[in-house]
Design an enzyme around this catalytic site. Sequence first.
Site, short mmCIF file in Angstrom:
data_model
loop_
_atom_site.label_atom_id
_atom_site.label_comp_id
_atom_site.label_asym_id
_atom_site.label_seq_id
_atom_site.Cartn_x
_atom_site.Cartn_y
_atom_site.Cartn_z
N ARG A 15 0.85 -1.21 0.00
CA ARG A 15 0.00 0.00 0.00
C ARG A 15 0.88 1.25 0.00
NH1 ARG A 15 -1.14 1.61 5.68
NH2 ARG A 15 -0.03 0.16 7.03
N GLY A 16 0.21 2.40 -0.13
CA GLY A 16 0.91 3.68 -0.02
C GLY A 16 2.00 3.88 -1.06
N ILE A 17 3.10 4.46 -0.62
CA ILE A 17 4.19 4.79 -1.54
C ILE A 17 4.81 3.50 -2.12
CG2 ILE A 17 6.43 5.95 -1.76
CD1 ILE A 17 5.55 7.83 0.55
N TYR A 148 9.10 8.92 15.78
CA TYR A 148 9.25 8.91 14.32
C TYR A 148 10.37 9.88 13.91
CZ TYR A 148 7.74 9.13 9.38
OH TYR A 148 7.68 9.09 8.00
N1 NAP Z 1 3.00 9.51 3.83
C1 NAP Z 1 3.82 10.46 4.16
O1 NAP Z 1 3.40 11.63 4.34
C2 NAP Z 1 5.31 10.21 4.29
C3 NAP Z 1 6.16 11.33 4.43
C4 NAP Z 1 7.53 11.12 4.59
C5 NAP Z 1 8.03 9.84 4.57
N2 NAP Z 1 7.20 8.77 4.43
C6 NAP Z 1 7.82 7.44 4.45
O2 NAP Z 1 7.52 6.75 3.25
C7 NAP Z 1 7.46 5.33 3.51
C8 NAP Z 1 6.13 4.79 3.02
O3 NAP Z 1 5.10 5.42 3.77
P1 NAP Z 1 3.57 5.43 3.36
O4 NAP Z 1 3.12 6.82 3.43
O5 NAP Z 1 3.36 4.63 2.15
O6 NAP Z 1 2.97 4.68 4.65
P2 NAP Z 1 1.78 3.64 4.81
O7 NAP Z 1 0.72 3.89 3.81
O8 NAP Z 1 1.46 3.68 6.26
O9 NAP Z 1 2.49 2.26 4.45
C9 NAP Z 1 3.53 1.77 5.26
C10 NAP Z 1 4.03 0.48 4.64
O10 NAP Z 1 5.10 -0.01 5.47
C11 NAP Z 1 4.77 -1.35 5.83
N3 NAP Z 1 5.35 -1.76 7.10
C12 NAP Z 1 5.14 -1.26 8.34
N4 NAP Z 1 5.83 -1.96 9.26
C13 NAP Z 1 6.48 -2.94 8.58
C14 NAP Z 1 7.35 -4.00 8.95
N5 NAP Z 1 7.68 -4.22 10.24
N6 NAP Z 1 7.85 -4.79 7.98
C15 NAP Z 1 7.52 -4.60 6.68
N7 NAP Z 1 6.68 -3.65 6.26
C16 NAP Z 1 6.17 -2.83 7.21
C17 NAP Z 1 3.24 -1.39 5.87
O11 NAP Z 1 2.79 -2.72 5.86
P3 NAP Z 1 1.38 -3.16 6.56
O12 NAP Z 1 0.31 -2.89 5.54
O13 NAP Z 1 1.58 -4.60 6.84
O14 NAP Z 1 1.22 -2.32 7.80
C18 NAP Z 1 2.95 -0.61 4.61
O15 NAP Z 1 3.13 -1.42 3.48
C19 NAP Z 1 7.67 5.19 5.02
O16 NAP Z 1 9.03 4.88 5.29
C20 NAP Z 1 7.30 6.54 5.57
O17 NAP Z 1 7.91 6.81 6.80
C21 NAP Z 1 5.86 8.93 4.29
#
Ligand code: NAP
Length: 241
Positions: A15-17, A148
């Site tokens: 999901r997500g990014i 975080y």
């Molecule tokens: N969205 C933002 O505004 C933002 C901004 C800056 C940086 N980021 C970074 O970009 C990256 C992707 O974020 P996102 O926004 O796509 O977040 P997200 O929608 O919450 O998705 C997080 C992803 O990480 C996975 N994950 C969490 N814990 C894990 C583990 N122990 N082992 C393997 N996978 C795990 C989740 O899997 P599950 O589905 O199993 O939980 C999910 O696939 C992250 O590193 C985040 O910190 C995001």
Amino acid sequence: MTKSDVIVLITGANRGIGHAFVEAYLAHGAKKIYAAARRRADLDKVVALDPTRVHPVVLDVTKPEEIKAVATTVSDINVLINNAGALSFGGLSDISDESLRRDMEVNYFGLIHVTQAMAPLIERNGGGAIANLLSVVSLASMPGIGAYNASKAAAWSATQSFRVDLAKKGIRVFGVFPGPIDTDMAKDLPMDKTPPLHVANEVIAGIEAGAEDIFPDPMSKQVYAAWSKDHKAVEKQFGSM
Ligand SMILES: NC(=O)c1ccc[n+]([C@@H]2O[C@H](COP(=O)([O-])OP(=O)(O)OC[C@H]3O[C@@H](n4cnc5c(N)ncnc54)[C@H](OP(=O)(O)O)[C@@H]3O)[C@@H](O)[C@H]2O)c1
């Protein structure tokens, strides 16, 4: 490496990014994509995008035995996207120890352990690239997400350390510093958010251009420009949010 030679492992690809990275690499002509997630069933949708090129992989980045097992099945990779991430709410003064440790386990130790296991494979395959999803809060802390902030600042430090170590092995290491992106993680943030596919495309373009630090959205570009001029001003601005 040409576009059609890319064989990439993406963590948190369900999901997500992470999901957007699969879409972007497919559109970009990648040869093979290993899409990793904690649960196999969560990958059905992403595999359905192109079952011949998208291969599901079960990986919780906090589980050493799963990292070891994955390393035996993705032996042909030349790109790693350390995307999996966790965000716990709470300031450092009152956050639970469980939340504090969870963010570090996923965002810092997980990133390091996956990199340690995958870098030798990339080296054996003639070198390549590793991109780490950091955050603008790697540069300065925001209130209410103390664990975080620290985990992403630590992950930035790890990115710089790996950059030096792995350059000798033909592996370039990229730091990605997004601002608010439209995913589940940022769903409660009342801010303008960038679509995840835009981030994935910017990262792929940044890797191709050899841009070590990638600011993949308008907010992060502004933050970086301001931070480069006056990092204390950004610290104060973030602190007042
Ligand atoms: N969205 C933002 O505004 C933002 C901004 C800056 C940086 N980021 C970074 O970009 C990256 C992707 O974020 P996102 O926004 O796509 O977040 P997200 O929608 O919450 O998705 C997080 C992803 O990480 C996975 N994950 C969490 N814990 C894990 C583990 N122990 N082992 C393997 N996978 C795990 C989740 O899997 P599950 O589905 O199993 O939980 C999910 O696939 C992250 O590193 C985040 O910190 C995001």
